[in-house]
Scaffold this motif. Sequence first.
Motif, PDB file in Angstrom:
ATOM      1  N   LEU A 101       0.824  -1.208   0.000  1.00  0.00           N
ATOM      2  CA  LEU A 101       0.000   0.000   0.000  1.00  0.00           C
ATOM      3  C   LEU A 101       0.859   1.259   0.000  1.00  0.00           C
ATOM      4  CD1 LEU A 101      -2.796  -1.053   2.520  1.00  0.00           C
ATOM      5  CD2 LEU A 101      -3.158  -0.431   0.114  1.00  0.00           C
ATOM      6  N   TYR A 102       1.963   1.234   0.741  1.00  0.00           N
ATOM      7  CA  TYR A 102       2.853   2.396   0.779  1.00  0.00           C
ATOM      8  C   TYR A 102       3.477   2.630  -0.594  1.00  0.00           C
ATOM      9  CZ  TYR A 102       6.631   5.525   2.125  1.00  0.00           C
ATOM     10  OH  TYR A 102       7.498   6.586   2.202  1.00  0.00           O
ATOM     11  N   PHE A 103       3.956   1.566  -1.224  1.00  0.00           N
ATOM     12  CA  PHE A 103       4.525   1.696  -2.570  1.00  0.00           C
ATOM     13  C   PHE A 103       3.473   2.237  -3.542  1.00  0.00           C
ATOM     14  CE2 PHE A 103       8.326  -1.489  -2.668  1.00  0.00           C
ATOM     15  CZ  PHE A 103       8.819  -0.942  -1.493  1.00  0.00           C
ATOM     16  N   ALA A 104       2.257   1.730  -3.432  1.00  0.00           N
ATOM     17  CA  ALA A 104       1.189   2.150  -4.337  1.00  0.00           C
ATOM     18  C   ALA A 104       0.805   3.612  -4.102  1.00  0.00           C
ATOM     19  CB  ALA A 104      -0.032   1.251  -4.160  1.00  0.00           C
ATOM     20  N   GLU A 105       0.817   4.031  -2.847  1.00  0.00           N
ATOM     21  CA  GLU A 105       0.523   5.436  -2.543  1.00  0.00           C
ATOM     22  C   GLU A 105       1.542   6.354  -3.218  1.00  0.00           C
ATOM     23  OE1 GLU A 105       0.229   8.453   1.316  1.00  0.00           O
ATOM     24  OE2 GLU A 105       0.917   6.385   1.582  1.00  0.00           O
ATOM     25  N   LYS A 106       2.793   5.943  -3.202  1.00  0.00           N
ATOM     26  CA  LYS A 106       3.858   6.776  -3.761  1.00  0.00           C
ATOM     27  C   LYS A 106       3.907   6.726  -5.290  1.00  0.00           C
ATOM     28  CE  LYS A 106       5.174   8.223   0.207  1.00  0.00           C
ATOM     29  NZ  LYS A 106       4.835   9.623   0.587  1.00  0.00           N
ATOM     30  N   THR A 107       3.411   5.656  -5.887  1.00  0.00           N
ATOM     31  CA  THR A 107       3.482   5.517  -7.349  1.00  0.00           C
ATOM     32  C   THR A 107       2.158   5.798  -8.047  1.00  0.00           C
ATOM     33  OG1 THR A 107       2.963   3.150  -7.199  1.00  0.00           O
ATOM     34  CG2 THR A 107       5.312   3.770  -7.182  1.00  0.00           C
ATOM     35  N   GLY A 108       1.045   5.765  -7.295  1.00  0.00           N
ATOM     36  CA  GLY A 108      -0.263   5.951  -7.923  1.00  0.00           C
ATOM     37  C   GLY A 108      -0.804   4.705  -8.582  1.00  0.00           C
ATOM     38  N   CYS A 109      -0.273   3.557  -8.231  1.00  0.00           N
ATOM     39  CA  CYS A 109      -0.701   2.299  -8.847  1.00  0.00           C
ATOM     40  C   CYS A 109      -1.981   1.781  -8.193  1.00  0.00           C
ATOM     41  CB  CYS A 109       0.406   1.252  -8.709  1.00  0.00           C
ATOM     42  SG  CYS A 109       0.064  -0.311  -9.539  1.00  0.00           S
ATOM     43  N   LYS A 110      -2.916   1.315  -9.007  1.00  0.00           N
ATOM     44  CA  LYS A 110      -4.125   0.661  -8.510  1.00  0.00           C
ATOM     45  C   LYS A 110      -3.768  -0.733  -8.014  1.00  0.00           C
ATOM     46  CE  LYS A 110      -6.162   1.215 -12.499  1.00  0.00           C
ATOM     47  NZ  LYS A 110      -7.182   1.226 -13.586  1.00  0.00           N
ATOM     48  N   LEU A 111      -4.325  -1.119  -6.864  1.00  0.00           N
ATOM     49  CA  LEU A 111      -3.992  -2.411  -6.270  1.00  0.00           C
ATOM     50  C   LEU A 111      -5.229  -3.280  -6.063  1.00  0.00           C
ATOM     51  CD1 LEU A 111      -1.379  -1.841  -3.404  1.00  0.00           C
ATOM     52  CD2 LEU A 111      -0.982  -2.360  -5.816  1.00  0.00           C
ATOM     53  N   HIS A 112      -4.990  -4.587  -6.106  1.00  0.00           N
ATOM     54  CA  HIS A 112      -5.992  -5.568  -5.694  1.00  0.00           C
ATOM     55  C   HIS A 112      -5.255  -6.657  -4.918  1.00  0.00           C
ATOM     56  CE1 HIS A 112      -9.543  -8.077  -5.735  1.00  0.00           C
ATOM     57  NE2 HIS A 112      -8.827  -9.078  -6.213  1.00  0.00           N
ATOM     58  N   PHE A 113      -5.709  -6.935  -3.705  1.00  0.00           N
ATOM     59  CA  PHE A 113      -5.080  -7.970  -2.891  1.00  0.00           C
ATOM     60  C   PHE A 113      -5.866  -9.272  -3.028  1.00  0.00           C
ATOM     61  CE2 PHE A 113      -3.454  -4.154  -0.812  1.00  0.00           C
ATOM     62  CZ  PHE A 113      -2.103  -4.465  -0.731  1.00  0.00           C
ATOM     63  N   VAL A 114      -5.148 -10.328  -3.383  1.00  0.00           N
ATOM     64  CA  VAL A 114      -5.795 -11.621  -3.594  1.00  0.00           C
ATOM     65  C   VAL A 114      -5.806 -12.429  -2.294  1.00  0.00           C
ATOM     66  CG1 VAL A 114      -5.136 -11.641  -6.035  1.00  0.00           C
ATOM     67  CG2 VAL A 114      -3.656 -12.773  -4.368  1.00  0.00           C
ATOM     68  N   HIS A 115      -6.750 -13.356  -2.231  1.00  0.00           N
ATOM     69  CA  HIS A 115      -6.926 -14.327  -1.134  1.00  0.00           C
ATOM     70  C   HIS A 115      -6.521 -13.829   0.257  1.00  0.00           C
ATOM     71  CE1 HIS A 115      -2.696 -15.015  -1.865  1.00  0.00           C
ATOM     72  NE2 HIS A 115      -2.877 -15.830  -2.878  1.00  0.00           N
ATOM     73  N   ILE A 116      -7.077 -12.714   0.672  1.00  0.00           N
ATOM     74  CA  ILE A 116      -6.814 -12.205   2.021  1.00  0.00           C
ATOM     75  C   ILE A 116      -7.427 -13.163   3.045  1.00  0.00           C
ATOM     76  CG2 ILE A 116      -7.403 -10.366   3.641  1.00  0.00           C
ATOM     77  CD1 ILE A 116      -5.102  -9.646   1.772  1.00  0.00           C
TER      78      ILE A 116
END
Length: 462
Positions: free
Chosen positions: A228-243
């Motif tokens: 999430l921190y990396f995505a916040e800094k890069t603006g990348c959309k994320l999806h977390f699998v099998h939480i």
Amino acid sequence: MMYDLIIKGGNVVFIEGVKKADIGITDGKIAAIAEVLEADSLQTIDAEGQYVMPGMIDTHVHICEPGRTVWEGFETGTKALAAGGTTSYVDMPLNALPATINRNSLLLKKETAIGKNYIDYAFYGGLIPSNLDKLTELSEEGVVAFKCFMSSCGSDIPEDFTNVDDYTLYMGMKKLAELGHMLSIHAENAIVTDRMAEEMIKNGKLTAADYVASRPIIAEVDAVKRALYFAEKTGCKLHFVHISSAEAVEVIEQAKQEGQDVTLESCPHYFTITTEEFEKIGPVAKCSPPLRDKEEQEKLWQKLIEGKLDMLTSDHSPCPPEMKKSASNNMFEVWGGVTGCQNNVDLMFDEAVLKRNVSVADFVRMISYNPSKRFHLSAKGEIAISKDADIILLDPNQSYVVKKEDLYYRHQHSPYIGRKINCRVTKTLVRGNVVFDVNQGIVGDPIGKLVTYKQKLECAAF
């Protein structure tokens, strides 16, 4: 008016709720919806007493063709998906050989899939340390999302999948943000899980409980936070699998509330099998992240009931039966993956809707509507005019016991064998064509079509 097919008298599940209605289908599309359709049709299906729902879109499926078709191929895998009420799926970039990590491997995957799928399909592209310069070409070829592992994975076989390091994760997110693509992540801290596994094995702790203990919730939560921190800094959309843990769900929920473009999924096995049951069932229930204890499972159920899970997926990860065995009874040696996609819909409808009073509309959001939006499958995911007639019928009053001989997988093993399920998928239609009937089994020849996504920055945040 003449329709190709009318589905009559069912309890139709719309996004806003359930209403009794007739559905008229023409040329594979939903052409009319009315309380009663006074019209002619070439065919009629009586849905009285059944739920009529959009088919499941399973965005986490491992079809191992080409290269490891002996594990699971398109034909057997999609028969099982169709029998379970799934009408579209997204194929992961592993465990086929070669992995889907560049244009050539994706083109091979596409070619191999032609004429073998009973339902519609799309493909993931992979993110690994050696293919940062291949992400653009995968995007150009129409993958709907990208996938990476933060936990250790892969083998020494050339062109197999491998996990990312932090540099690859960061640089990959920067590139995918530029391309407008989403990155799906298997989030577990590799250093923690690998070292804990080494210690367990060194000390002769080889049981199911020991395996679970080697992959603690802290490993999942730490990886989620870092991504999430990396995505916040890069603006990348994320999806977390099998939480697998309530704590990880809450971390992701907090990021959503703070404005990050992030979603998550979980899988039926995390809601229906505990660590204690894993010890009784044995290796067919091994997966990663691992199954959790009863207390943690109840916490995860509460997050689902609160509406904090975006999607349900299978993480169907099949293998030959010999890979689920260990001569030394070492759980660390056996393949980690659940063969389960044939029981996505009925099992979770039983557990969520019938037993825990989750609304049918919320259930459909998790299995159909949300996946269609997040993965750009715009013609699918809901019962609405002009959408693909990807429809399933589910009888809430028909129960059955899962039997080995009824499974369509290439290898008929599953942790759900012997389990009673208190509802049943009775029909599956793909673009208006019946591909599964509870009395006839699989119907007709493979009709599945490839769905691609090629438009940069087309879709708004989820």
